[in-house]
Design a protein around this motif. Structure first.
Motif, PDB file in Angstrom:
ATOM      1  N   PRO A   1       0.825  -1.298   0.098  1.00  0.00           N
ATOM      2  CA  PRO A   1      -0.044   0.066   0.078  1.00  0.00           C
ATOM      3  C   PRO A   1       0.850   1.355   0.158  1.00  0.00           C
ATOM      4  O   PRO A   1       0.544   2.201  -0.614  1.00  0.00           O
TER       5      PRO A   1
ATOM      6  N   ALA B   1       2.012   1.882  -3.566  1.00  0.00           N
ATOM      7  CA  ALA B   1       0.795   2.003  -4.373  1.00  0.00           C
ATOM      8  C   ALA B   1       0.564   3.565  -4.020  1.00  0.00           C
ATOM      9  O   ALA B   1      -0.066   4.197  -4.868  1.00  0.00           O
ATOM     10  N   ASP B   2       0.709   3.949  -2.843  1.00  0.00           N
ATOM     11  CA  ASP B   2       0.293   5.390  -2.443  1.00  0.00           C
ATOM     12  C   ASP B   2       1.471   6.454  -2.838  1.00  0.00           C
ATOM     13  O   ASP B   2       1.344   7.696  -2.681  1.00  0.00           O
TER      14      ASP B   2
ATOM     15  N   LEU C   1      -4.864  -4.543  -1.191  1.00  0.00           N
ATOM     16  CA  LEU C   1      -4.796  -3.941  -2.408  1.00  0.00           C
ATOM     17  C   LEU C   1      -5.701  -4.854  -3.439  1.00  0.00           C
ATOM     18  O   LEU C   1      -5.523  -6.178  -3.242  1.00  0.00           O
ATOM     19  N   ASP C   2      -6.118  -4.176  -4.457  1.00  0.00           N
ATOM     20  CA  ASP C   2      -6.819  -5.008  -5.485  1.00  0.00           C
ATOM     21  C   ASP C   2      -5.958  -5.349  -6.401  1.00  0.00           C
ATOM     22  O   ASP C   2      -4.714  -4.959  -6.419  1.00  0.00           O
TER      23      ASP C   2
ATOM     24  N   ALA D   1      -5.513  -4.749  -9.887  1.00  0.00           N
ATOM     25  CA  ALA D   1      -4.867  -3.799 -10.514  1.00  0.00           C
ATOM     26  C   ALA D   1      -3.915  -2.967  -9.816  1.00  0.00           C
ATOM     27  O   ALA D   1      -2.714  -2.697 -10.440  1.00  0.00           O
ATOM     28  N   ARG D   2      -4.275  -2.596  -8.731  1.00  0.00           N
ATOM     29  CA  ARG D   2      -2.982  -1.865  -7.770  1.00  0.00           C
ATOM     30  C   ARG D   2      -2.028  -2.834  -7.615  1.00  0.00           C
ATOM     31  O   ARG D   2      -0.754  -2.323  -7.385  1.00  0.00           O
ATOM     32  N   LEU D   3      -2.094  -4.084  -7.096  1.00  0.00           N
ATOM     33  CA  LEU D   3      -0.925  -5.123  -7.125  1.00  0.00           C
ATOM     34  C   LEU D   3      -0.101  -5.158  -8.352  1.00  0.00           C
ATOM     35  O   LEU D   3       1.435  -5.085  -8.318  1.00  0.00           O
TER      36      LEU D   3
ATOM     37  N   GLU E   1       0.314  -2.745 -10.356  1.00  0.00           N
ATOM     38  CA  GLU E   1       1.021  -1.533 -10.515  1.00  0.00           C
ATOM     39  C   GLU E   1       2.419  -1.498  -9.641  1.00  0.00           C
ATOM     40  O   GLU E   1       3.440  -1.237 -10.188  1.00  0.00           O
ATOM     41  N   VAL E   2       1.973  -1.936  -8.404  1.00  0.00           N
ATOM     42  CA  VAL E   2       3.048  -1.964  -7.458  1.00  0.00           C
ATOM     43  C   VAL E   2       4.220  -3.193  -8.034  1.00  0.00           C
ATOM     44  O   VAL E   2       5.340  -2.441  -7.949  1.00  0.00           O
TER      45      VAL E   2
END
Length: 349
Positions: free
Chosen positions: A142, A145-146, A194-195, A197-199, A201-202
């Motif tokens: 997270p 991601a942030d 995280l969902d 999509a965000r995973l 991205e990470v």
């Protein structure tokens, strides 16, 4: 000594677990100990700050295979800066025990660079007796991601190209890159927050900084299979040149970019009351990390408090011991310039 037949005879494997403040290194180690299956594991714990929270958490975990003699704390701020004075003598003492450990696990400070530790294993004092099985970098999913470390790397690169004075990474970004560049395996922790999509991205952000063939795993609460975590057989001390570092040219670094201090308070009425007092202070002063122990009125057990930014969690770990003074002790970590006086006044309320 080792259960891994690929480790040279007589060499004890060591695993370096690194990652930024609050990524979940201690949780990963606790899960490892709970699933050690009789393997003798010695822990070397280093912290940035004068309150040994991580070592205390592990000593209080109630796991049979984790005795107090198996946890060595180096509370000097950064073992990567004091390798000769602190780290090497500690490793030598573990190796010289009448019954040496089967595996050594080193948890670095969240602000430490892993490469100097790996380099230390090439020193003659320990080279013939131990080897770096692998460097595991734990990532706070997270937080990445942030955008805590590098919210938009392409934009940062464009800014540097347009302005020659922007030739250095931010302190957080530099640490992030250092800890990834040295990794043999990366664990994206807190994946449950995280969902998909965000995973993804990470994982894409992380992959930019990895050497070829370094695997990325997902985990929640630091739960990683011990068979995956231990037994990488990387012999990382023989592979230093592939592990790029910002400090390869100078050979040294310092932590002037970061600061820490501890605060002692009395008992708190409830955990929620303490967290409600901390959140606005963290937000107002950009505190990176808060961790420590609290005494809750009417409760026999010690409360563990952990926070990354404004994300706070708490749980009871063990009873207060008769010889201990019931109090709330917290360490605050942030970038240099943190207003210690204002924070002390605010949390004292």
């Amino acid at each position: 000594m080792s259960e891994n037949p690929r480790i040279p005879a007589g060499k004890i494997p060591a695993t370096v677990i690194t990652g930024f403040l609050g990524a979940g290194k201690t949780s990963a180690i606790r899960h490892l100990l709970q699933n050690a299956n009789g393997r003798r594991i010695a822990l070397v714990i280093n912290e940035f700050g004068d309150l040994g929270v991580d070592g205390e958490i592990l000593k209080g975990c109630g796991i049979e295979s984790c005795g107090e003699d198996d946890v060595v704390e180096l509370a000097n701020g950064c073992i990567c800066c004091t390798v000769a004075d602190d780290f090497l003598p500690t490793i030598q003492a573990l190796l010289d025990r009448p019954q040496p450990p089967d595996h050594i696990v080193i948890e670095t400070s969240g602000l430490a660079l892993p490469k100097p530790l790996v380099k230390a294993f090439a020193w003659p004092e320990v080279r013939t007796r131990t080897t770096v099985d692998g460097v595991i970098t734990v990532i706070d999913g997270p937080a990445v991601a942030d955008g805590l470390f590098a919210g938009n790397p392409d934009a940062v690169a464009a800014q540097r190209a347009a302005d020659e004075t922007l030739d250095h990474d931010t302190p957080l970004e530099e640490l992030f890159e250092e800890q990834l560049a040295c990794a043999d395996m990366v664990v994206i922790n807190k994946a449950d927050l995280l969902d998909e999509a965000r995973l993804a991205e990470v994982e894409a952000v992380v992959a930019r900084h990895l050497r070829p063939a370094v695997k990325i795993l997902r985990a929640s609460h630091g739960a990683i299979d011990i068979a995956v975590l231990l037994g990488l057989d990387a012999a990382a001390e023989d592979d230093l040149d592939s592990r790029w570092s910002h400090h390869d040219a100078s050979g040294e670094h310092d932590h002037d970019d970061f600061t820490s201090f501890s605060v002692e308070l009395g008992e708190t009425d409830t955990p929620d009351a303490l967290l409600a007092r901390l959140r606005p202070v963290i937000a107002a002063h950009d505190v990176l990390r808060v961790k420590g122990f609290a005494a809750v009125t009417g409760k026999a057990m010690r409360l563990v408090v952990q926070g990354v930014g404004e994300r706070l969690q708490h749980y009871y770990d063990r009873d207060w011991r008769p010889e201990e003074t019931r109090a709330t002790r917290l360490v605050f970590i942030g970038e240099t310039g943190l207003d210690e006086a204002a924070i002390r006044a605010a949390v004292a309320g």
